[in-house]
Design a protein around this motif. Sequence first.
Motif, PDB file in Angstrom:
ATOM      1  N   LYS A 297     -56.243  -3.180  29.293  1.00 50.71           N
ATOM      2  CA  LYS A 297     -56.347  -4.777  29.084  1.00 50.71           C
ATOM      3  C   LYS A 297     -56.360  -5.247  27.393  1.00 50.71           C
ATOM      4  CE  LYS A 297     -58.598  -5.527  33.533  1.00 50.71           C
ATOM      5  NZ  LYS A 297     -59.673  -6.423  34.212  1.00 50.71           N
ATOM      6  N   LYS A 298     -56.165  -4.287  26.690  1.00 50.97           N
ATOM      7  CA  LYS A 298     -56.251  -4.731  25.208  1.00 50.97           C
ATOM      8  C   LYS A 298     -54.840  -5.611  25.039  1.00 50.97           C
ATOM      9  CE  LYS A 298     -58.207  -0.218  23.624  1.00 50.97           C
ATOM     10  NZ  LYS A 298     -58.104   0.680  22.850  1.00 50.97           N
ATOM     11  N   ASN A 299     -55.010  -6.571  24.041  1.00 55.64           N
ATOM     12  CA  ASN A 299     -54.109  -7.438  23.979  1.00 55.64           C
ATOM     13  C   ASN A 299     -54.179  -7.675  22.241  1.00 55.64           C
ATOM     14  OD1 ASN A 299     -56.312  -9.419  23.437  1.00 55.64           O
ATOM     15  ND2 ASN A 299     -55.877 -10.003  25.521  1.00 55.64           N
ATOM     16  N   GLY A 300     -53.086  -8.501  21.755  1.00 54.49           N
ATOM     17  CA  GLY A 300     -53.328  -8.797  20.326  1.00 54.49           C
ATOM     18  C   GLY A 300     -52.977  -7.537  19.476  1.00 54.49           C
ATOM     19  N   PRO A 301     -53.913  -7.693  18.199  1.00 55.62           N
ATOM     20  CA  PRO A 301     -53.672  -6.471  17.238  1.00 55.62           C
ATOM     21  C   PRO A 301     -54.341  -5.410  17.878  1.00 55.62           C
ATOM     22  CG  PRO A 301     -54.569  -8.774  16.278  1.00 55.62           C
ATOM     23  CD  PRO A 301     -54.490  -8.981  17.697  1.00 55.62           C
ATOM     24  N   GLN A 302     -55.177  -5.494  18.759  1.00 55.15           N
ATOM     25  CA  GLN A 302     -55.974  -3.881  19.294  1.00 55.15           C
ATOM     26  C   GLN A 302     -54.933  -3.371  19.949  1.00 55.15           C
ATOM     27  OE1 GLN A 302     -59.434  -5.530  21.583  1.00 55.15           O
ATOM     28  NE2 GLN A 302     -60.577  -4.710  20.034  1.00 55.15           N
ATOM     29  N   HIS A 303     -53.990  -4.214  20.973  1.00 55.11           N
ATOM     30  CA  HIS A 303     -52.827  -3.429  21.798  1.00 55.11           C
ATOM     31  C   HIS A 303     -51.930  -2.821  20.759  1.00 55.11           C
ATOM     32  CE1 HIS A 303     -48.807  -4.015  23.432  1.00 55.11           C
ATOM     33  NE2 HIS A 303     -49.352  -3.751  24.664  1.00 55.11           N
ATOM     34  N   ARG A 304     -51.513  -3.464  19.867  1.00 52.84           N
ATOM     35  CA  ARG A 304     -50.495  -3.023  18.919  1.00 52.84           C
ATOM     36  C   ARG A 304     -51.094  -1.783  18.027  1.00 52.84           C
ATOM     37  NH1 ARG A 304     -49.755  -7.106  21.041  1.00 52.84           N
ATOM     38  NH2 ARG A 304     -48.687  -8.921  20.249  1.00 52.84           N
ATOM     39  N   GLN A 305     -52.323  -1.807  17.684  1.00 55.13           N
ATOM     40  CA  GLN A 305     -53.105  -0.509  16.906  1.00 55.13           C
ATOM     41  C   GLN A 305     -53.192   0.680  17.873  1.00 55.13           C
ATOM     42  OE1 GLN A 305     -56.532  -2.490  15.429  1.00 55.13           O
ATOM     43  NE2 GLN A 305     -55.508  -3.625  13.905  1.00 55.13           N
ATOM     44  N   HIS A 306     -53.595   0.272  19.016  1.00 61.37           N
ATOM     45  CA  HIS A 306     -53.750   1.412  20.097  1.00 61.37           C
ATOM     46  C   HIS A 306     -52.326   2.115  20.157  1.00 61.37           C
ATOM     47  CE1 HIS A 306     -55.464   3.192  23.874  1.00 61.37           C
ATOM     48  NE2 HIS A 306     -54.214   3.327  24.178  1.00 61.37           N
ATOM     49  N   ILE A 307     -51.302   1.399  20.482  1.00 61.30           N
ATOM     50  CA  ILE A 307     -50.039   2.196  20.641  1.00 61.30           C
ATOM     51  C   ILE A 307     -49.626   3.085  19.419  1.00 61.30           C
ATOM     52  CG2 ILE A 307     -47.678   1.577  21.084  1.00 61.30           C
ATOM     53  CD1 ILE A 307     -48.757  -0.449  23.084  1.00 61.30           C
TER      54      ILE A 307
ATOM     55  N   SER B 124     -48.758   7.951  16.663  1.00 67.03           N
ATOM     56  CA  SER B 124     -48.727   8.357  15.183  1.00 67.03           C
ATOM     57  C   SER B 124     -48.930   9.806  15.034  1.00 67.03           C
ATOM     58  CB  SER B 124     -49.691   7.647  14.327  1.00 67.03           C
ATOM     59  OG  SER B 124     -51.157   8.186  14.672  1.00 67.03           O
ATOM     60  N   GLY B 125     -49.860  10.615  15.977  1.00 62.86           N
ATOM     61  CA  GLY B 125     -50.265  12.127  16.007  1.00 62.86           C
ATOM     62  C   GLY B 125     -51.224  12.230  14.919  1.00 62.86           C
ATOM     63  N   GLY B 126     -52.102  10.804  14.641  1.00 62.91           N
ATOM     64  CA  GLY B 126     -53.137  11.009  13.564  1.00 62.91           C
ATOM     65  C   GLY B 126     -52.694  10.844  12.197  1.00 62.91           C
TER      66      GLY B 126
ATOM     67  N   HIS C  38     -37.785   5.111  20.389  1.00 64.74           N
ATOM     68  CA  HIS C  38     -38.412   6.341  19.478  1.00 64.74           C
ATOM     69  C   HIS C  38     -39.979   6.140  19.697  1.00 64.74           C
ATOM     70  CE1 HIS C  38     -39.119   8.946  16.057  1.00 64.74           C
ATOM     71  NE2 HIS C  38     -39.893   8.121  15.471  1.00 64.74           N
ATOM     72  N   ILE C  39     -40.478   4.909  19.569  1.00 64.96           N
ATOM     73  CA  ILE C  39     -41.789   5.230  19.553  1.00 64.96           C
ATOM     74  C   ILE C  39     -42.526   5.570  21.118  1.00 64.96           C
ATOM     75  CG2 ILE C  39     -43.914   3.352  19.959  1.00 64.96           C
ATOM     76  CD1 ILE C  39     -42.465   1.626  18.057  1.00 64.96           C
ATOM     77  N   LEU C  40     -41.621   5.271  22.236  1.00 63.64           N
ATOM     78  CA  LEU C  40     -41.971   5.862  23.532  1.00 63.64           C
ATOM     79  C   LEU C  40     -41.846   7.384  23.492  1.00 63.64           C
ATOM     80  CD1 LEU C  40     -42.751   5.769  26.403  1.00 63.64           C
ATOM     81  CD2 LEU C  40     -40.427   5.216  26.885  1.00 63.64           C
ATOM     82  N   PHE C  41     -40.601   7.931  22.734  1.00 67.39           N
ATOM     83  CA  PHE C  41     -40.627   9.400  22.667  1.00 67.39           C
ATOM     84  C   PHE C  41     -41.719   9.807  22.064  1.00 67.39           C
ATOM     85  CE2 PHE C  41     -39.231  12.845  19.936  1.00 67.39           C
ATOM     86  CZ  PHE C  41     -38.671  13.976  20.942  1.00 67.39           C
ATOM     87  N   CYS C  42     -42.040   9.518  21.046  1.00 64.75           N
ATOM     88  CA  CYS C  42     -43.559   9.783  20.166  1.00 64.75           C
ATOM     89  C   CYS C  42     -44.565  10.053  21.152  1.00 64.75           C
ATOM     90  CB  CYS C  42     -43.584   9.076  18.843  1.00 64.75           C
ATOM     91  SG  CYS C  42     -42.342   9.462  17.671  1.00 64.75           S
ATOM     92  N   CYS C  43     -44.788   8.765  21.822  1.00 62.86           N
ATOM     93  CA  CYS C  43     -45.794   8.801  22.693  1.00 62.86           C
ATOM     94  C   CYS C  43     -45.958   9.883  23.989  1.00 62.86           C
ATOM     95  CB  CYS C  43     -46.052   7.305  23.337  1.00 62.86           C
ATOM     96  SG  CYS C  43     -46.404   6.177  22.302  1.00 62.86           S
TER      97      CYS C  43
END
Length: 432
Positions: free
Chosen positions: A337-347, A352-354, A399-404
Amino acid sequence: MKIKSVLLHQYENVSANLLWCPPLPEECSHLLKSSLELLQSKGYWVSPFPEGDGLTINNKTYDPKIALNDLKLCFEWLEIDGPSGNAQEAVQQLHAGRMVRVRYLVPVDKLLQWPDIVELGPYNIHRPVIPRERPVNSHPWGRSLSDIEGIDMDTDWNPFTAPAGSLAQLLAYPLIEGVTEVDASLFFPVGAGTCEYEPLVLQITEHADRVLDVLRHIYCHYRTPHYTPNHAGVIAGKEFRTAFLMPETQNLKWRKVTAKGQVFEANNVWLGLELDNSPSSSNDQLAEIASGIVANEVEGHIRSALRMRGQSFFLLNDEMRFLSLVFTIDACTFVGKKNGPQHRQHIAAFASGGNKFRFDEYLNSFDQLYKIRNKIVHSGSSFAELRVNAKDQLTQIDHILFCCIEQAVDESWTTEAEVNAAIKTRLTGFGC
């Protein structure tokens, strides 16, 4: 407990059949001989099916009511039902819920070149027969599909010359070999025509298509979508999905089955995928997950993401593809249920792989992509109206989905709690 069975009554010149699901328990197999002898003593001619799933019964003075009573008396260990309506429906219901293993061969179009065999987890993909280069007798399934006399000895034989309806036609295409379980009732369809085997064909070809989702994940992207292999079982220019089935049970015979394709089934009419080498063994885990061998919660999300990413190439317009990829990222990363900046940062942290540099890159990219997502969802905008290049946006989000997906596999997370704890640690390290 009695064994369920169905009696199909004798009519005109057609003998009666008493059917049950094989195999009979050992204790019932011992009772079968005495039951047959007792029925024969009542004037019936009776012959067991060689497959072990029933009997043929005949009597010159056959009466349905008397025959049903006689059979119940002779086969006390069977629960015998006479069909009250459609006989096909009765047989289908008899087999409902019995799962059978089925080995299959499913042709695939637009998979053009690769080594002799691609081995990915539980799947094999066989090269087609090619005159002189790869004759029928060198194909692992060549003899099984050779229903044209002499082709196994003819090194010049071209499978594209096989007549319509021939099994040998399948040798013209790459063949996906796999194993899955299906409900046995699908082998006993009700009715006739092009729709009767549709549920069976769709289930088999979709299972085969899962390994193509792995190849799409490894090799396909939105810069060159014309290299995407078609859906398994779907051949360009042909109106039917096709599969050759080899049930691993006595009473179901090997057969080719076909069904009408779906109404809006997309095909790649361009080049198709060429492979110089087989995929590495590191992709075996992806193929196992794709096939349904799922060990935990995270692998279940990986399987779903692989499917959605692979199928996004076949959606009907760019906006649908884009939204499908965005929604798949949410599900794959357990964003909740994260949204806004928290949602984007989580993804961004997940993908990123750290790595802090990648985190910043993905966060900035995903912020911009999500603004486009909002305009498509909330305003019904198109890429053309927004004056942005659809291919660029699709390439970035893909590409982002591929990395996830790669991260979910590499980190070996098993639960949502593990994922969220790892992402929290990453974000803390990034100063968020």
